[in-house]
Design an enzyme around this catalytic site. Sequence first.
Site, short mmCIF file in Angstrom:
data_model
loop_
_atom_site.label_atom_id
_atom_site.label_comp_id
_atom_site.label_asym_id
_atom_site.label_seq_id
_atom_site.Cartn_x
_atom_site.Cartn_y
_atom_site.Cartn_z
CB SER A 1 106.42 47.34 -28.98
OG SER A 1 107.73 46.91 -28.66
CG HIS A 2 109.94 49.72 -26.59
ND1 HIS A 2 109.76 48.38 -26.86
CD2 HIS A 2 109.79 49.86 -25.26
CE1 HIS A 2 109.53 47.73 -25.72
NE2 HIS A 2 109.53 48.61 -24.75
CD GLU B 1 106.04 43.34 -29.85
OE1 GLU B 1 105.14 42.90 -30.58
OE2 GLU B 1 107.01 44.00 -30.27
#
Length: 335
Positions: free
Chosen positions: A44-45, A185
């Site tokens: 997610s990053h 997320e």
Amino acid sequence: MIQMTLGQVRELVEAVLRRHGFSEPHVLAVAGTILAGERDGCTSHGVYRLPGCIATLKAGKVSPTTEPEVFDCAPSVVRVDAHGAFAQCAYLAGLPLLVEKARRTGIAILAINRCVHFSALWPEVEPLTEQGLVALAFTPSHAWVAPAGGIRPLFGTNPIAFGWPRPDKPPFLFDFATSAAARGEIDLHRRAGKPIPLGWGIDQDGQPTTDPLTALNGAMLTFGGHKGSALAAMVELIAGPMIGDLTSAESLAFDEGTRSSPYGGELIIAIDPRRILGAEADQHLQRAEAVFEGMLGQGARLPSQRRYEARARSAVEGVRIPEALYREIQALVQG
């Protein structure tokens, strides 16, 4: 899924950033953060964030070229004005003076102002632990999260990160949003067509939902009810007004509906245990190891343990990128 080596991921991310006019210092710093997220299994990053970086640029909400400006404000205070660029270069510009001040006085803070922040906080904390320092980091975001008992967004996801150096071992490190889940997320669940767990978000009427899009359009929730809500408020204050920067609500207003990355400030605190403990430092740092051994001895997992395992694995095996995301990023290379 598309299999890629870490070198290929870096080349792809750097190509996109250069294609869209980022200066070389920003290319290297931003790509390094995105690569670190992908390498450590924090998808997610990772490269998922790259399209958002370019969308923020196209919306006129981030500068691709401005240089950060460092101010030596006080014996224990460093400020860096990012001048509207992503936070990475500003952090790197202030890091040496932050470390120097922490070692001289025992504790120092780095306030980054007017930066655009899209990444996790552990990439800012881990380098400080490598210098033998204990570190904390905080940043607001956009107003996406309702306070406990409320139904309208007010807080950001407002992450908190903490790092503790360990001799000959990866640092004890945690980095979590004060929301029940990171916004990325929830969006990854939307992309995958999967429901979110109850407790992550509510609809516009304040009713619980498992639909990610409904939660994104309604409000996210804090973890732990009023406890997470209080921590989120703390982050708003110490990384917003205390350093002369925006709250999450002000950041969202600045966004003007462009859905760009949050704009505002970041606060990083570095503490030198050796300056505090003197000749007894090694003794007390070794005592801290008993805490970690006690956790592991009960079958508990240390925070970031899975990240470190993913880091070792991806160095050998590379990473896998969803094909749709890969094609979206490839299109960005073309313009």
